[in-house]
Design an enzyme around this catalytic site. Sequence first.
Site, PDB file in Angstrom:
ATOM      1  N   ASP A   9       0.869  -1.172   0.000  1.00 15.37           N
ATOM      2  CA  ASP A   9       0.000   0.000   0.000  1.00 15.37           C
ATOM      3  C   ASP A   9       0.918   1.237   0.000  1.00 15.37           C
ATOM      4  OD1 ASP A   9      -2.383   1.631   0.499  1.00 15.37           O
ATOM      5  OD2 ASP A   9      -1.595   1.823   2.541  1.00 15.37           O
ATOM      6  N   ASP A  11      -0.208   5.069   1.109  1.00  9.57           N
ATOM      7  CA  ASP A  11      -0.432   6.028   2.191  1.00  9.57           C
ATOM      8  C   ASP A  11      -0.474   5.336   3.544  1.00  9.57           C
ATOM      9  OD1 ASP A  11      -0.875   8.570   0.657  1.00  9.57           O
ATOM     10  OD2 ASP A  11      -2.419   7.332  -0.263  1.00  9.57           O
ATOM     11  N   GLY A  45      -5.159   2.875  -3.366  1.00 11.30           N
ATOM     12  CA  GLY A  45      -6.386   3.513  -3.807  1.00 11.30           C
ATOM     13  C   GLY A  45      -6.112   4.658  -4.766  1.00 11.30           C
ATOM     14  N   ASP A 207      -2.049  -0.716   5.943  1.00 10.72           N
ATOM     15  CA  ASP A 207      -2.367  -0.048   7.206  1.00 10.72           C
ATOM     16  C   ASP A 207      -3.842   0.271   7.373  1.00 10.72           C
ATOM     17  OD1 ASP A 207      -2.480   3.423   6.875  1.00 10.72           O
ATOM     18  OD2 ASP A 207      -2.198   2.094   5.173  1.00 10.72           O
ATOM     19  N   ASN A 210      -8.998  -0.759   3.657  1.00 11.46           N
ATOM     20  CA  ASN A 210      -8.999  -1.258   2.276  1.00 11.46           C
ATOM     21  C   ASN A 210      -7.847  -2.227   2.004  1.00 11.46           C
ATOM     22  OD1 ASN A 210      -6.997   0.704   2.394  1.00 11.46           O
ATOM     23  ND2 ASN A 210      -7.472   1.581   0.407  1.00 11.46           N
TER      24      ASN A 210
END
Length: 258
Positions: A9, A11, A45, A207, A210
């Site tokens: 991921d 962010d 995302g 984290d 999602n």
Amino acid sequence: MNIKAVFFDIDGTLVSFKNHKMPASTKEALWQLHNNGIKIFIATGRFKDGLEVLGDIPFDGYITLNGQYCYTNKEVVYENFIEKEDLASLLEVLDEQPFPCGFTMKTGKIYNYKDKRVAEIHSITHNDDQPTGDLSRVLDEKVYQLMCFVSKQEEEKLLEKMPHCTSARWHPLFTDVTPLGGTKQLGIDKFLSYYNIDRQETMAFGDGGNDLQMLNHVAHGIAMGNGEEQLKQIAEYVCDDVDHDGIVKALRHYELIK
């Protein structure tokens, strides 16, 4: 340990929420994985226009928009977009009960309007300064993902009117709404097939909410120390947070880098 693919991921995982940068230690760790012959992937995302923060790291593939648009540096591996029927229902809701909503298309993202909620998220991600404008064209284009600034209760009511969609929330202010089927988990499977890698040879770092499916799906799911509690509960291992070299420490724990 025989790991051939690691998914990250962005962010809160690769990039700090505090300074919006990737720690130097994380960059070095990614380069070590690459030089060790382990394939590295993004699972985010964000869309293509939000990946500048990654710099020159040689990723082998990108799962963007929570799985709706997956590609390598050479070709698109998979894409998934929201059905027109659901978009029409959403536009009716926005007309009757407006809330800020971002529509992500191949040509970029457009908002119906913005308020302090959008500004707050942009202050975290530095990736939501796209324009507001006329939404009439969204029914004529592929819309891969929506950024809906609604509460959890409002989200549930909205999805009742969009039966071909699902949602994933990593912040109390908004949820990402995506078409059914396309997920980070599916994106992982697309790339495993593309590169002929077994799922038992995979690891992922995340984290947020999602990232739940992704961490549950890979052989070794790693939650960041700054991550959500529900993610930590299902993770195989919880590392330190992004601002304290969590990625490096975890990869060393698993002996994937020195």
